[in-house]
Scaffold this active site. Structure first.
Site, PDB file in Angstrom:
ATOM      1  N   LEU A 109      47.094  46.072  37.590  1.00 11.67           N
ATOM      2  CA  LEU A 109      47.362  44.700  38.022  1.00 11.67           C
ATOM      3  C   LEU A 109      48.850  44.414  37.961  1.00 11.67           C
ATOM      4  CD1 LEU A 109      46.752  41.647  38.570  1.00 11.67           C
ATOM      5  CD2 LEU A 109      46.427  41.412  36.089  1.00 11.67           C
ATOM      6  N   SER A 110      49.393  43.797  38.998  1.00 12.42           N
ATOM      7  CA  SER A 110      50.747  43.268  39.002  1.00 12.42           C
ATOM      8  C   SER A 110      51.752  44.395  38.731  1.00 12.42           C
ATOM      9  CB  SER A 110      50.854  42.124  37.987  1.00 12.42           C
ATOM     10  OG  SER A 110      52.067  41.424  38.132  1.00 12.42           O
TER      11      SER A 110
END
Length: 375
Positions: free
Chosen positions: A145-146
């Site tokens: 994520l991210s």
């Protein structure tokens, strides 16, 4: 290009928000222990289900900024799905001495190259898992994520001989930034190489001559932290590597959300993209469905679609003996849910709101904007 003052202001805002999203305890994870050379100074955690499959698959899971390995596992439900399907998990974890916000340093040249820094630390962890647990080297996958999604891009590009596939959630394309100011630019969707340049960066990242990893890209259309245009850049980067046309082979809706697929001449899906309508910055979850898993919280967003479950199916590890999906598999799948009504506002990054909670969401969003955490 943003000036130094702008970059410093954004760093200050990130530090102000650096409380971990969930508990910092180990949860269900066990320390990896001594795994060999660790030039990136990362920690490593693992999870092995009680019913580990023979020659199991391995999924490398990379948390986002301000998160921990255990917190991301608790939110995403990866260890729950490992229990159900018998694969192993590896959770590299950033340390504050490397990055005060616990972000993987996906933009730093020394950490995003083959044979060095954080990328090599994670590669060494993978080798340790393979040696210790009889992992099938042909079924090793990575997701994040991210900043973890951006580091997943790094690993897919620098070690395409190691990873069979990846899942990039709210991430950025490999090589799009080489400094922190550039990283903030790219997060805003500004500047960076064109599609041909991005593809060349992956080709030049290793001497790989074999098949490229299959890639699944996820992004919320309401993401105010990492601009959704980054999803399109990732798709363009990998589409060209696979020799796929610009137009998707097929478009449909999965659990009510737009889904585009690119397949080779034999119908094998090599690339897919999910655009989660109205979702802010985070990992999409379905915690309450028949196959629900995970727990909503900061950057872990209840949307009625589980990226964890769908990644397992895309990679072919939901059934230990199943191959990766084909277009025929998609056609035989269960009918999609009705398309949700478009939200009237962007979902805040740390919101777990339902449609009934949008007024509260506006208050939270206003506070985030006032604090400089959202545009």
């Amino acid at each position: 290009m943003p000036g130094l003052a702008d970059t410093l202001a954004r760093l200050s805002a990130l530090r102000a928000a650096s409380t971990p999203a969930t508990s910092t305890g180990p949860g269900r994870l066990a320390p990896l222990g001594d795994f060999g050379p660790n030039p990136g100074g990362l920690a490593g955690w693992s999870y092995l289900p009680a019913a580990l499959a023979e020659r199991p698959a391995l999924v490398v899971v990379l948390h986002g900024c301000t998160q921990t390995a255990a917190g991301y596992d608790r939110g995403s439900g990866w260890s729950d799905w490992a229990d159900r399907h018998g694969f192993a998990l590896l959770f590299p974890e950033q340390q504050r001495q490397n990055n005060p916000n616990l972000c993987f340093n996906w933009f730093a040249p020394e950490d995003s190259r083959r044979g060095g820094g954080e990328a090599l630390s994670i590669r060494t962890m993978v080798a340790a898992m393979v040696a210790r647990h009889g992992i099938d080297p042909a079924r090793i996958f990575v997701t994040g994520l991210s900043a973890g999604g951006a580091m997943a891009s790094v690993l897919l590009a620098t070690y395409p001989d190691v990873f069979a596939g990846g899942g990039i959630i709210a991430g950025l394309p490999f090589g799009s930034a080489t400094s922190m100011p550039q990283a903030f630019e790219r997060m805003r969707g500004q500047g960076g190489p064109d599609a041909a340049g991005l593809t060349a960066l992956v080709r030049d990242a290793s001497r790989h001559q074999g098949p490229w990893p299959i890639v699944s890209v996820w992004h919320g259309t309401g993401d105010a932290t990492v601009a959704p245009s980054n999803a399109g850049a990732i798709v363009a980067q990998w589409r060209a590597l696979h020799g796929l046309p610009e137009a998707p082979t097929r478009s449909d809706r999965v659990d009510g959300y737009p889904h585009h697929l690119w397949a080779d001449g034999e119908g094998r899906i090599l690339l897919e993209e999910y655009r989660i309508t109205g979702m802010g910055h985070g990992t999409p979850l379905d915690t309450a469905g028949a196959e629900g898993c995970g727990s909503s919280g900061a950057y872990m967003l209840e949307t009625g679609i589980s990226s964890t479950a769908h990644l397992c199916r895309f990679w072919g590890i939901a059934d230990p003996d199943a191959p990766a999906q084909t277009l025929g598999d998609r056609a035989r799948g269960a009918p999609a849910r009705p398309d949700p009504a478009p939200p009237s506002m962007l979902v805040p990054a740390n919101s777990t709101q339902t449609p009934a909670g949008r007024d509260i969401g506006r208050v939270i969003e206003a506070a985030l904007r006032a604090g400089g955490l959202m545009r």
